[in-house]
Design a protein around this motif. Structure first.
Motif, PDB file in Angstrom:
ATOM      1  N   ALA A   1      -4.086  -6.375   8.100  1.00 26.16           N
ATOM      2  CA  ALA A   1      -3.466  -5.344   8.933  1.00 26.16           C
ATOM      3  C   ALA A   1      -3.321  -5.915  10.335  1.00 26.16           C
ATOM      4  O   ALA A   1      -4.215  -6.614  10.827  1.00 26.16           O
ATOM      5  CB  ALA A   1      -4.323  -4.087   8.936  1.00 26.16           C
ATOM      6  N   LYS A   2      -2.187  -5.627  10.947  1.00 29.89           N
ATOM      7  CA  LYS A   2      -1.956  -6.093  12.317  1.00 29.89           C
ATOM      8  C   LYS A   2      -1.037  -5.114  13.027  1.00 29.89           C
ATOM      9  O   LYS A   2      -0.465  -4.218  12.414  1.00 29.89           O
ATOM     10  CB  LYS A   2      -1.350  -7.497  12.332  1.00 29.89           C
ATOM     11  N   VAL A   3      -0.901  -5.325  14.339  1.00 30.20           N
ATOM     12  CA  VAL A   3      -0.051  -4.479  15.173  1.00 30.20           C
ATOM     13  C   VAL A   3       0.985  -5.370  15.852  1.00 30.20           C
ATOM     14  O   VAL A   3       0.657  -6.464  16.320  1.00 30.20           O
ATOM     15  CB  VAL A   3      -0.863  -3.762  16.270  1.00 30.20           C
ATOM     16  N   GLU A   4       2.217  -4.870  15.906  1.00 27.47           N
ATOM     17  CA  GLU A   4       3.275  -5.577  16.626  1.00 27.47           C
ATOM     18  C   GLU A   4       3.814  -4.687  17.735  1.00 27.47           C
ATOM     19  O   GLU A   4       3.911  -3.462  17.583  1.00 27.47           O
ATOM     20  CB  GLU A   4       4.414  -5.955  15.680  1.00 27.47           C
ATOM     21  N   LEU A   5       4.160  -5.319  18.847  1.00 30.77           N
ATOM     22  CA  LEU A   5       4.804  -4.661  19.979  1.00 30.77           C
ATOM     23  C   LEU A   5       6.002  -5.524  20.341  1.00 30.77           C
ATOM     24  O   LEU A   5       5.835  -6.724  20.593  1.00 30.77           O
ATOM     25  CB  LEU A   5       3.840  -4.548  21.162  1.00 30.77           C
TER      26      LEU A   5
ATOM     27  N   PHE B   1       2.645  -0.912  12.935  1.00 28.56           N
ATOM     28  CA  PHE B   1       1.451  -1.334  12.217  1.00 28.56           C
ATOM     29  C   PHE B   1       1.905  -1.902  10.884  1.00 28.56           C
ATOM     30  O   PHE B   1       2.669  -1.277  10.159  1.00 28.56           O
ATOM     31  CB  PHE B   1       0.504  -0.147  12.019  1.00 28.56           C
ATOM     32  N   VAL B   2       1.429  -3.106  10.559  1.00 27.97           N
ATOM     33  CA  VAL B   2       1.861  -3.827   9.365  1.00 27.97           C
ATOM     34  C   VAL B   2       0.640  -4.059   8.478  1.00 27.97           C
ATOM     35  O   VAL B   2      -0.336  -4.672   8.910  1.00 27.97           O
ATOM     36  CB  VAL B   2       2.501  -5.183   9.742  1.00 27.97           C
ATOM     37  N   VAL B   3       0.717  -3.571   7.233  1.00 24.42           N
ATOM     38  CA  VAL B   3      -0.380  -3.737   6.272  1.00 24.42           C
ATOM     39  C   VAL B   3       0.169  -4.485   5.059  1.00 24.42           C
ATOM     40  O   VAL B   3       1.190  -4.086   4.503  1.00 24.42           O
ATOM     41  CB  VAL B   3      -0.966  -2.370   5.857  1.00 24.42           C
ATOM     42  N   SER B   4      -0.497  -5.570   4.670  1.00 24.26           N
ATOM     43  CA  SER B   4      -0.052  -6.382   3.535  1.00 24.26           C
ATOM     44  C   SER B   4      -1.177  -6.515   2.520  1.00 24.26           C
ATOM     45  O   SER B   4      -2.345  -6.653   2.888  1.00 24.26           O
ATOM     46  CB  SER B   4       0.333  -7.790   3.994  1.00 24.26           C
ATOM     47  N   THR B   5      -0.809  -6.484   1.244  1.00 24.61           N
ATOM     48  CA  THR B   5      -1.763  -6.724   0.164  1.00 24.61           C
ATOM     49  C   THR B   5      -1.611  -8.161  -0.306  1.00 24.61           C
ATOM     50  O   THR B   5      -0.524  -8.741  -0.227  1.00 24.61           O
ATOM     51  CB  THR B   5      -1.512  -5.764  -1.011  1.00 24.61           C
ATOM     52  N   HIS B   6      -2.725  -8.735  -0.795  1.00 22.43           N
ATOM     53  CA  HIS B   6      -2.702 -10.143  -1.190  1.00 22.43           C
ATOM     54  C   HIS B   6      -3.480 -10.369  -2.491  1.00 22.43           C
ATOM     55  O   HIS B   6      -4.479  -9.681  -2.753  1.00 22.43           O
ATOM     56  CB  HIS B   6      -3.343 -11.018  -0.103  1.00 22.43           C
ATOM     57  N   ASN B   7      -3.000 -11.329  -3.261  1.00 13.90           N
ATOM     58  CA  ASN B   7      -3.744 -11.949  -4.351  1.00 13.90           C
ATOM     59  C   ASN B   7      -3.168 -13.342  -4.533  1.00 13.90           C
ATOM     60  O   ASN B   7      -2.280 -13.748  -3.771  1.00 13.90           O
ATOM     61  CB  ASN B   7      -3.746 -11.101  -5.638  1.00 13.90           C
TER      62      ASN B   7
ATOM     63  N   VAL C   1       0.848  -1.194   0.000  1.00 10.83           N
ATOM     64  CA  VAL C   1       0.000   0.000   0.000  1.00 10.83           C
ATOM     65  C   VAL C   1       0.882   1.241   0.000  1.00 10.83           C
ATOM     66  O   VAL C   1       2.054   1.191   0.366  1.00 10.83           O
ATOM     67  CB  VAL C   1      -0.969   0.021   1.203  1.00 10.83           C
ATOM     68  N   ASP C   2       0.307   2.357  -0.433  1.00  9.98           N
ATOM     69  CA  ASP C   2       1.020   3.640  -0.470  1.00  9.98           C
ATOM     70  C   ASP C   2       0.581   4.513   0.699  1.00  9.98           C
ATOM     71  O   ASP C   2      -0.517   4.362   1.226  1.00  9.98           O
ATOM     72  CB  ASP C   2       0.676   4.404  -1.758  1.00  9.98           C
ATOM     73  N   ASN C   3       1.428   5.473   1.049  1.00 12.02           N
ATOM     74  CA  ASN C   3       1.074   6.552   1.987  1.00 12.02           C
ATOM     75  C   ASN C   3       0.505   6.052   3.305  1.00 12.02           C
ATOM     76  O   ASN C   3      -0.440   6.630   3.832  1.00 12.02           O
ATOM     77  CB  ASN C   3       0.090   7.523   1.328  1.00 12.02           C
ATOM     78  N   ILE C   4       1.074   4.991   3.850  1.00 21.51           N
ATOM     79  CA  ILE C   4       0.576   4.477   5.131  1.00 21.51           C
ATOM     80  C   ILE C   4       0.923   5.476   6.231  1.00 21.51           C
ATOM     81  O   ILE C   4       2.034   6.012   6.279  1.00 21.51           O
ATOM     82  CB  ILE C   4       1.145   3.073   5.428  1.00 21.51           C
TER      83      ILE C   4
ATOM     84  N   THR D   1       4.851  -7.850   0.207  1.00 24.66           N
ATOM     85  CA  THR D   1       3.835  -6.832  -0.084  1.00 24.66           C
ATOM     86  C   THR D   1       3.480  -6.064   1.192  1.00 24.66           C
ATOM     87  O   THR D   1       2.347  -5.668   1.393  1.00 24.66           O
ATOM     88  CB  THR D   1       2.576  -7.469  -0.684  1.00 24.66           C
ATOM     89  N   VAL D   2       4.460  -5.874   2.053  1.00 30.74           N
ATOM     90  CA  VAL D   2       4.247  -5.291   3.379  1.00 30.74           C
ATOM     91  C   VAL D   2       4.605  -3.812   3.388  1.00 30.74           C
ATOM     92  O   VAL D   2       5.614  -3.403   2.823  1.00 30.74           O
ATOM     93  CB  VAL D   2       5.108  -6.042   4.420  1.00 30.74           C
ATOM     94  N   ALA D   3       3.773  -3.022   4.056  1.00 32.84           N
ATOM     95  CA  ALA D   3       4.071  -1.622   4.360  1.00 32.84           C
ATOM     96  C   ALA D   3       3.938  -1.470   5.874  1.00 32.84           C
ATOM     97  O   ALA D   3       3.047  -2.067   6.482  1.00 32.84           O
ATOM     98  CB  ALA D   3       3.121  -0.689   3.631  1.00 32.84           C
TER      99      ALA D   3
END
Length: 137
Positions: free
Chosen positions: A57-61, A92-98, A21-24, A106-108
């Motif tokens: 989308a997920k969160v890591e600590l 915060f980790v956002v990944s796109t899938h196909n 993704v762009d502009n996260i 594909t991680v931002a």
């Protein structure tokens, strides 16, 4: 003739993995807020005509996924809201899938710190204290 990923006709499915993704970014919460909204755009995927079937989308600590934070979203979603367990440095980790993204990165990511709540500072008096005037009895 043959078809490659570079010269596919528009009738054939696009068989490329999506881009991240762009502009996260993290919204602008209060300094100690624990409900955080992360936003992004799909600009590069849209511009290149890449198919995105879902977004996670997920969160890591401390390099560990925050329990219960994983969200599977629709392909057109551009935000996710998380409730964090308290102060800390979060990623915060956002990944796109196909169907072609399994072996691709594909991680931002975007980082955000939730500060521990501190008591407000005691303001300094603007005028020196005055002695009360004596009252007549």
């Amino acid at each position: 003739t043959f078809t490659t990923m570079d010269n596919q006709s528009s009738e054939l499915p696009d068989m490329r993995p999506p881009k991240p993704v762009d502009n996260i970014s993290v919204g602008s919460p209060e300094y100690n807020a624990t409900t955080i909204t992360v936003t992004w755009s799909m600009g590069e995927n849209t511009a290149e005509g890449l198919i995105v079937t879902s977004i996670t989308a997920k969160v890591e600590l401390n390099n560990t996924e925050v329990e219960g934070s994983l969200q599977t979203l629709g392909s057109d979603e551009t935000e996710a809201t998380f409730t964090l367990p308290g102060p800390g440095n979060y990623v915060f980790v956002v990944s796109t899938h196909n169907e072609y993204s399994a072996s691709e990165d594909t991680v931002a990511v975007v980082a955000h710190t939730v500060e521990k709540t501190r008591p407000p500072p005691t303001p300094k008096p603007t005028q020196p204290p005055t002695q009360p005037k004596p009252t007549k009895a």
